[in-house]
Design an enzyme around this catalytic site. Structure first.
Site, PDB file in Angstrom:
ATOM      1  N   HIS A   1     -14.449 -53.687  -1.025  1.00 45.20           N
ATOM      2  CA  HIS A   1     -14.479 -54.566   0.151  1.00 45.20           C
ATOM      3  C   HIS A   1     -15.397 -55.757  -0.099  1.00 45.20           C
ATOM      4  O   HIS A   1     -15.027 -56.913   0.182  1.00 45.20           O
ATOM      5  CB  HIS A   1     -14.958 -53.791   1.372  1.00 45.20           C
ATOM      6  N   GLU A   2     -16.579 -55.506  -0.630  1.00 47.43           N
ATOM      7  CA  GLU A   2     -17.532 -56.606  -0.843  1.00 47.43           C
ATOM      8  C   GLU A   2     -17.057 -57.562  -1.930  1.00 47.43           C
ATOM      9  O   GLU A   2     -17.175 -58.784  -1.795  1.00 47.43           O
ATOM     10  CB  GLU A   2     -18.913 -56.044  -1.190  1.00 47.43           C
TER      11      GLU A   2
ATOM     12  N   HIS B   1     -14.467 -60.052  -0.830  1.00 47.48           N
ATOM     13  CA  HIS B   1     -15.038 -61.273  -0.267  1.00 47.48           C
ATOM     14  C   HIS B   1     -15.307 -62.304  -1.364  1.00 47.48           C
ATOM     15  O   HIS B   1     -15.119 -63.508  -1.161  1.00 47.48           O
ATOM     16  CB  HIS B   1     -16.364 -60.961   0.453  1.00 47.48           C
TER      17      HIS B   1
ATOM     18  N   GLU C   1     -13.062 -60.385   7.473  1.00 50.91           N
ATOM     19  CA  GLU C   1     -13.368 -58.963   7.298  1.00 50.91           C
ATOM     20  C   GLU C   1     -12.080 -58.141   7.203  1.00 50.91           C
ATOM     21  O   GLU C   1     -11.970 -57.225   6.384  1.00 50.91           O
ATOM     22  CB  GLU C   1     -14.235 -58.461   8.448  1.00 50.91           C
TER      23      GLU C   1
END
Length: 314
Positions: free
Chosen positions: A140-141, A144, A209
């Protein structure tokens, strides 16, 4: 996203026009020649200076004051997982740092993919169970990073940063005197731009997100693993003392899940400390309104529903 960017462009123009109008009005009242030209130069100089000072301040996030770097030798499992996920997403392997905080932080900071730091707190590492959940959080990070969200959100937050910097500097003036004819209207202008700008950027942040959730689910092949990780981190936040959450609030918007408490901290009154403040009901409503307007993450339940839908599609 298009609507948010257009809205923020309008807000930026409104801020520029408002600051120019204040300076032009004051200069015209004082009888300055070429008031419009002087107001334009003053407006540009003021906002450029504030922007420079504010973005220099934002760089302090990357100094990782509460984290220490780790490598293949000191954290082999974490390093190998991060390296594998970075390769799957096609991004450079970030510098990995571990924070000592108990709050469940997980964030990637850095404007360029080549200079990103992945920060995980001990609260996050200890809360997760199994390799799949850790991999999902890292994915997830780093999603980004692939989506260049740090650069995008930095760019679109320009009016908010400028308005916040302008307002904070005005508030430091204790006795403005005659300068109040400038500081008062600029104070109202900065407050209005902050509210509108933060509302728009919060909605854009929620979109980013959700996109990172989808990318993490795709690269790991397990939406259920990310859902399980989010559920555990959400429970961890509920169990984290409010004081610890306040300490981590500065990175809340960057973390995988909001670190803001769901309810404001209640301070009881009375000799025995058992009397509820009369304003408590209003305080709770204002807190909910603030979260509705400025929350940078979608509600965890909504994220879990979206991941469940992806799992069913698989």
């Amino acid at each position: 996203m298009v609507a948010a960017v257009l809205g923020l462009a309008v807000v930026t123009l409104g801020l520029l026009a408002g600051v120019w109008a204040v300076f032009y009005g004051v200069l015209s009242f004082l009888g300055f020649a070429l008031a419009s030209h002087v107001a334009s130069v003053t407006t540009a100089g003021t906002l450029v200076t504030i922007g420079y000072l504010e973005y220099r301040h934002l760089e302090t996030i990357e100094r990782l004051a509460d984290a220490h770097p780790v490598d293949r030798e000191t954290a082999p499992e974490l390093y190998e997982t991060t390296t594998r996920v970075a390769a799957q997403l096609g991004v450079p392997v970030p510098t990995i740092a571990v924070s000592e905080r108990d709050a469940p932080e997980a964030l990637a900071v850095g404007f360029r993919p080549e200079s990103v730091h992945l920060v995980l707190s001990l609260g996050t590492i200890n809360a997760l169970e199994g390799q799949a959940e850790l991999e999902a959080v890292i994915a997830h990070e780093l999603a980004h990073v692939r989506n260049r969200d740090a650069m995008i959100m930095t760019a679109v937050s320009l009016p908010v940063v400028l308005a916040d910097g302008l307002g904070s500097r005005i508030n430091r003036i204790e006795n403005p005197g005659w300068a109040a004819i400038v500081t008062v209207p600029l104070g109202f202008l900065s407050a209005g731009v902050q509210i509108v700008g933060r509302t728009i950027t919060a909605r854009l942040s929620r979109v980013r997100e959700r996109a990172a959730d989808r990318a993490a689910a795709e690269v790991t092949g397990s939406p259920a693993a990310l859902a399980s990780a989010l559920r555990r981190l959400d429970r961890e936040i509920a169990d984290t003392p409010t004081r610890d959450l306040r300490d981590a609030s500065g990175v809340s918007s960057l973390s995988i899940i909001s670190l803001e408490p769901s309810e404001p901290e209640k301070i009881m009154l009375g000799p025995e400390g058992d009397t509820e403040p009369s304003y408590w009901a209003l305080r709770k409503r204002l807190h909910r309104l603030e979260r509705y307007l400025f929350e940078t993450h979608p509600p965890t339940d909504e994220r879990l529903d979206a991941l469940a839908a992806l799992e069913r599609e698989r």
